[in-house]
Design an enzyme around this catalytic site. Structure first.
Site, mmCIF file in Angstrom:
data_model
loop_
_atom_site.group_PDB
_atom_site.id
_atom_site.type_symbol
_atom_site.label_atom_id
_atom_site.label_comp_id
_atom_site.label_asym_id
_atom_site.label_seq_id
_atom_site.Cartn_x
_atom_site.Cartn_y
_atom_site.Cartn_z
ATOM 1 N N HIS A 1 13.340 -58.555 -49.257
ATOM 2 C CA HIS A 1 13.572 -57.506 -48.230
ATOM 3 C C HIS A 1 14.750 -56.572 -48.543
ATOM 4 C CE1 HIS A 1 10.791 -59.160 -45.695
ATOM 5 N NE2 HIS A 1 11.423 -60.429 -45.784
ATOM 6 N N GLU B 1 8.559 -70.946 -44.607
ATOM 7 C CA GLU B 1 8.575 -70.067 -43.151
ATOM 8 C C GLU B 1 7.220 -69.558 -42.761
ATOM 9 O OE1 GLU B 1 10.731 -66.607 -44.696
ATOM 10 O OE2 GLU B 1 9.563 -66.583 -46.773
ATOM 11 N N ASP C 1 11.166 -65.722 -40.072
ATOM 12 C CA ASP C 1 9.720 -65.884 -40.314
ATOM 13 C C ASP C 1 8.929 -67.178 -39.799
ATOM 14 O OD1 ASP C 1 8.922 -63.117 -41.245
ATOM 15 O OD2 ASP C 1 9.562 -63.635 -43.385
#
Length: 318
Positions: A99, A205, A229
């Protein structure tokens, strides 16, 4: 003189026979897990093992078992950013290629900058593809974190990509990796010791991974929880920093399964207060802050003080 020489020859032959005997025994003893012949480790090989293991600060904190390993998340590219985080008292810095704004070249800048300060650079991959594992480890990372794991087979594939044969399928050839361990191992020492010295971590996740966590945990070194998540994927997202009981239960299940497997459990936190909470619960690896959000929060707070504004309570932010 003749007797002295004869004694020397006899001693040499005895030593030679002992070496042959050891090699013969070695060829008949097999590793209990992988069925490979065990080798007698020389003192130099043992020193190499200590060399790489002691260079990995995160692994050392785990081994000592006296406290949790605290770290920071790097999303902003730049070796100077890496150095700031590493100098802030961290045991490890996560170079976020999933990310974060960090590509392959920026990763190769961040990893040595962190390692040079005696802190463990860990790389979060963009995906689970084996070539990404190789790129991260060839950069000299002390470990990898693989996101969005779903199945046991995916975990086995990741572990294989992270290990040299016979334990896995990782290719050997990067002269870059060795420079991020101090004292620096030779290429041969790196080849011999990397499997035991580097950390393989996966993130739980997804609902699928949660359902299989008892099978996944024994396969890796660290099980790392991504609560945002995970909450999304089990239908209980974190909204304005509030965690539902169902997400708390899922986190507790992951921790219990990891500890039962004799492995380390990590979690992503958004600040010091939350990090302290999970440290008190026994978690072994905890993110304390992220560079991007910490920088933004510091600037907002400073400006608010300058303008005479009162700051309200902050919600947890990635």
């Amino acid at each position: 003189m003749v007797r002295t020489r004869a004694a020397a020859v006899t001693g040499t032959l005895q030593t030679f026979r002992l070496c042959i005997s050891r090699q013969s025994v070695s060829s008949r003893i097999h590793h209990p897990r992988i069925g490979q012949p065990l080798r007698f480790m020389s003192s130099s090989a043992m020193a190499a093992s200590a060399k790489m293991t002691t260079s990995n600060k995160l692994k050392q904190v785990f081994t000592e078992g006296k406290r949790p390993a605290m770290g920071f998340w790097q999303m902003i590219p730049g070796a100077n950013v890496s150095r700031v985080l590493a100098r802030s008292g961290a045991d490890w810095v996560m170079v976020d290629c999933e990310h974060g704004n960090i590509d392959d070249a920026a990763m190769h800048d961040a990893v040595p900058a962190i390692a040079a300060l005696g802190v463990s650079p860990i790389v979060r991959l963009p995906d689970i593809q084996p070539w990404m594992v190789k790129r991260a480890l060839d950069s000299g990372a002390h470990g990898i974190l693989v996101p969005l794991i779903r199945t046991v087979d995916e975990v086995k594939s990741v572990v294989s990509a992270a290990k040299f044969p016979p334990l896995g399928t990782r290719g050997f050839g990067s002269p870059i990796a060795v420079q991020n361990f101090h004292p620096e191992p030779t290429l041969t020492e790196y080849l011999q010791q990397a499997n035991d010295s580097l950390l393989t971590m996966v993130q739980i996740e997804t609902k699928e991974a949660l359902d299989s966590v008892e099978e996944i945990a024994p396969l890796v070194d660290v099980v790392f929880i991504g609560p945002f998540d995970l909450g999304n994927n089990i239908g209980h997202p974190i909204i304005n920093g509030k965690t539902d009981a169902e997400l708390d239960d899922a986190i507790a299940r992951i921790y219990k399964a990891t500890v039962a497997a004799g492995k380390k459990c990590g979690i992503f936190c958004t600040g010091g207060e939350q990090a302290k909470k999970y440290a008190d619960m026994g978690f072994h690896m905890i993110n304390v802050a992220t560079d991007f959000t910490a920088l933004q929060a510091t600037m907002v707070d400073a400006l608010a003080v300058a303008q005479g504004k009162v700051q309200g309570e902050k919600a947890a932010s990635y």
